[in-house]
Structure formats: structure tokens, C-alpha cells
Scaffold this motif. Structure first.
Motif, PDB file in Angstrom:
ATOM      1  N   LYS A   1      11.431 -30.476 -31.516  1.00  0.00           N
ATOM      2  CA  LYS A   1      12.606 -31.339 -31.561  1.00  0.00           C
ATOM      3  C   LYS A   1      12.665 -32.151 -30.276  1.00  0.00           C
ATOM      4  N   ALA A   2      13.216 -33.336 -30.379  1.00  0.00           N
ATOM      5  CA  ALA A   2      13.515 -34.147 -29.196  1.00  0.00           C
ATOM      6  C   ALA A   2      14.915 -34.714 -29.381  1.00  0.00           C
TER       7      ALA A   2
ATOM      8  N   SER B   1       9.666 -27.722 -26.562  1.00  0.00           N
ATOM      9  CA  SER B   1       8.249 -27.435 -26.755  1.00  0.00           C
ATOM     10  C   SER B   1       7.832 -26.282 -25.864  1.00  0.00           C
ATOM     11  N   ASN B   2       6.924 -25.471 -26.374  1.00  0.00           N
ATOM     12  CA  ASN B   2       6.284 -24.426 -25.573  1.00  0.00           C
ATOM     13  C   ASN B   2       4.844 -24.799 -25.264  1.00  0.00           C
TER      14      ASN B   2
ATOM     15  N   LYS C   1      13.493 -33.672 -19.726  1.00  0.00           N
ATOM     16  CA  LYS C   1      13.610 -32.218 -19.575  1.00  0.00           C
ATOM     17  C   LYS C   1      12.820 -31.561 -20.693  1.00  0.00           C
ATOM     18  N   THR C   2      12.180 -30.459 -20.378  1.00  0.00           N
ATOM     19  CA  THR C   2      11.458 -29.690 -21.395  1.00  0.00           C
ATOM     20  C   THR C   2      12.117 -28.331 -21.513  1.00  0.00           C
ATOM     21  N   LEU C   3      12.454 -27.952 -22.730  1.00  0.00           N
ATOM     22  CA  LEU C   3      13.032 -26.638 -23.018  1.00  0.00           C
ATOM     23  C   LEU C   3      12.165 -25.950 -24.053  1.00  0.00           C
ATOM     24  N   GLY C   4      12.225 -24.629 -24.079  1.00  0.00           N
ATOM     25  CA  GLY C   4      11.471 -23.879 -25.088  1.00  0.00           C
ATOM     26  C   GLY C   4      11.909 -24.252 -26.492  1.00  0.00           C
ATOM     27  N   ASN C   5      11.059 -23.993 -27.444  1.00  0.00           N
ATOM     28  CA  ASN C   5      11.353 -24.316 -28.846  1.00  0.00           C
ATOM     29  C   ASN C   5      12.670 -23.724 -29.306  1.00  0.00           C
TER      30      ASN C   5
END
Length: 135
Positions: free
Chosen positions: A68-69, A95-96, A130-134
Motif C-alpha cells: 500500500k502507498a 513494505s517489508n 516514510k516506509t512502514l511494515g506491511n
């Protein structure tokens, strides 16, 4: 590449944009100002759509996966003359995948986004990814 849309409004009512098979209602009157997007919000929506489309595009080219974004866009409007002075965005990618290079992705979005580059000609743009886990 060329683009084409149609739009129409009715006096003392609101308006609609026709794009391909989609219809987007927007406000032109004070009675719907709280519920329908105004032209400035549609402008920011096109900017956000450009960035999200490029996330999808570059995920294939850069070979990373995401689930998802989402993006939040804020802008400051000047009064004289009325225009956007600056646009700020926060793009969150869920994303992981270790192959996701956020800095390179941001450079690609800022270099190859059609709407992004059009907006950049008229106002300042700042943004973060920013990147967050799935989810």
C-alpha cells in the motif's frame, strides 16, 4: 502525449469533470464547500495521483514490492496574486522489501512525474517518504 477532459457546471449548482469513463463532482458554490472538493483540492489531488502512479511505475522498474502507498499533501496559498506558494507531501509506503530504496524512488518521482514537474515550475515542493511494515 495529449490529454483531454470535459467539464460542465450549472448556474447556482455545482460542477462535474468527465475523464474517460469517470465523473468527478466538484464544488463551485458555498452550499457544497464543506462536502465537495474545490479546484485547489482537485489540483492537489492530481499532484498526489501523479506521485502514487509513479510509486507503482517505479516499483516494477526498481524491483521492489509494497502492499500500500498513501500520501498526504498540504499547500499554502498566496492571496496576491492568488496561487500556490508551496506544496508539501508525506508519502508513506508499506513494505517489508529490503530492495526499496526510498531516496532513489524520491529522485525518480521528482524527475519523471509529469504533474510534479509542472507544479515545480510554479512553486516550491518539499516532501518526504516514510516506509512502514506491511499492513
Amino acid at each position: 502525449m495529449n490529454y483531454h477532459i470535459k467539464a460542465s457546471s450549472i448556474s447556482n449548482e455545482d460542477a462535474q469533470i468527465q475523464v474517460k469513463e469517470s465523473k468527478i463532482n466538484f464544488g463551485t458554490t458555498s452550499k457544497t464547500a464543506a462536502v465537495l472538493p474545490n479546484p485547489a483540492e482537485l489540483f492537489l489531488g492530481a499532484f498526489a495521483a501523479c506521485i502514487l502512479k509513479n510509486v507503482e511505475r517505479f516499483s516494477a522498474m526498481m524491483k521492489f514490492s509494497y502492499t500500500k502507498a498513501s500520501i498526504e499533501v498540504n499547500a499554502t496559498r498566496l492571496e496576491k496574486p492568488p496561487r500556490m506558494e508551496n506544496v508539501n507531501y508525506i508519502l508513506t509506503i508499506y513494505s517489508n522489501d529490503k530492495k526499496l530504496n526510498s531516496e532513489l524512488l524520491q529522485k525518480n518521482i521528482e524527475k519523471f512525474g509529469t504533474i510534479f514537474n509542472t507544479v515545480k515550475q510554479s512553486c516550491e515542493i518539499t516532501g518526504t517518504i516514510k516506509t512502514l511494515g506491511n499492513v
